[in-house]
Design a protein around this motif. Sequence first.
Motif, PDB file in Angstrom:
ATOM      1  N   ASP A 174      -0.267   7.727   0.090  1.00 48.20           N
ATOM      2  CA  ASP A 174      -0.115   6.574   0.985  1.00 48.20           C
ATOM      3  C   ASP A 174      -0.685   6.946   2.342  1.00 48.20           C
ATOM      4  N   TYR A 184       3.357   9.384  13.887  1.00 43.69           N
ATOM      5  CA  TYR A 184       4.171   8.157  13.867  1.00 43.69           C
ATOM      6  C   TYR A 184       5.636   8.522  13.633  1.00 43.69           C
ATOM      7  N   HIS A 187       4.293  -1.023  11.627  1.00 42.67           N
ATOM      8  CA  HIS A 187       5.364  -1.899  11.119  1.00 42.67           C
ATOM      9  C   HIS A 187       5.636  -3.051  12.075  1.00 42.67           C
ATOM     10  N   GLU A 199       3.886  -3.668  -1.332  1.00 35.15           N
ATOM     11  CA  GLU A 199       3.849  -2.253  -1.750  1.00 35.15           C
ATOM     12  C   GLU A 199       5.008  -1.887  -2.671  1.00 35.15           C
ATOM     13  N   GLN A 257      -0.669   7.589  10.492  1.00 37.80           N
ATOM     14  CA  GLN A 257       0.675   8.090  10.181  1.00 37.80           C
ATOM     15  C   GLN A 257       0.988   9.386  10.943  1.00 37.80           C
ATOM     16  N   HIS A 271       5.611  -4.889   4.897  1.00 36.11           N
ATOM     17  CA  HIS A 271       5.775  -5.178   6.334  1.00 36.11           C
ATOM     18  C   HIS A 271       4.515  -5.783   6.916  1.00 36.11           C
ATOM     19  N   GLU A 274       0.042  -0.211  -3.133  1.00 37.75           N
ATOM     20  CA  GLU A 274       0.149  -0.998  -1.901  1.00 37.75           C
ATOM     21  C   GLU A 274      -1.213  -1.466  -1.436  1.00 37.75           C
ATOM     22  N   TRP A 313      13.003  12.412   5.587  1.00 36.94           N
ATOM     23  CA  TRP A 313      11.879  11.513   5.321  1.00 36.94           C
ATOM     24  C   TRP A 313      11.775  11.104   3.856  1.00 36.94           C
ATOM     25  N   ASP A 324      -3.361  -0.288   5.565  1.00 35.60           N
ATOM     26  CA  ASP A 324      -2.347   0.561   4.916  1.00 35.60           C
ATOM     27  C   ASP A 324      -2.462   0.364   3.407  1.00 35.60           C
TER      28      ASP A 324
END
Length: 248
Positions: A94, A60, A175, A201, A57, A168, A232, A218, A105
Amino acid sequence: MIVLKSDREIEKMKEAGELLAACHREIAKLIKPGVTTWEIDQFVDHFLAEHGATPEQKGYNGYKYATCASVNDEICHGFPRKQSLKEGDIVTVDMVVNLNGALADSAWSYAVGEVSEEAKTLLDVTKNALYKGIEQAQVGNRIGDIGHAIQTYVEGEGFSVVRDFIGHGIGAVIHEKPDVPHYGLPGKGPRIKEGMVFTIEPMVNVGRYQSKMDDNGWTARTIDGKNSAQYEHTIAITKEGPVILTEQ
Ligand code: MF3
Ligand code: CO
């Protein structure tokens, strides 16, 4: 396009998933009143580095942290911060682990100390909802069957399902296709095939399902200020059924 994964690719993602699960088990021990989500983020960074993995992440789309840490009415993509968690909070951590190029993930919600009966029920229902969705992730079913099972269960328990964020596909990047909504109609959406790897999730709210975005661009939070939780897993579809790659 939905990219199907080989057994070898799934095996590598499972190794990433096992490390992620081990990381969540350590986080569970750290969560108590007084700890900060900043410290948890630092822990994850070090834990992954020690095990030869990286936090996918970080970097990202310009995201700055190893984890997302969403407290109480924050639905997802909360920033880790130097403010102590307090008794009665709930927090969702997460993260996406990259181990030798393979991704996994998983998000998990944690109770901080003793939490209200309502918060306990929210955590239970949200976790159950995840597993109800996973049950439907069978070859020959459709993606809509997953969301339908989750939505029917959650609404039957008097809570609501977030629409603005969904599961996803995951593979070379975080993703991919397919989109996996946690609501919807049975028999709709792409057919589920062997070799698909995707996340389920569900984010579940005590109150209304709608979200609003913080000024940071965000963090999503509930519009009524009530709690939200999320669990998730990353799952792989096999002939024998869904395999949870991030099982703790
Ligand atoms: N782990 C998140 C998910 O479940 C992805 C977060 S993207 C980030 O989809 F940029 F916020 F890290
Ligand atoms: Co995630």
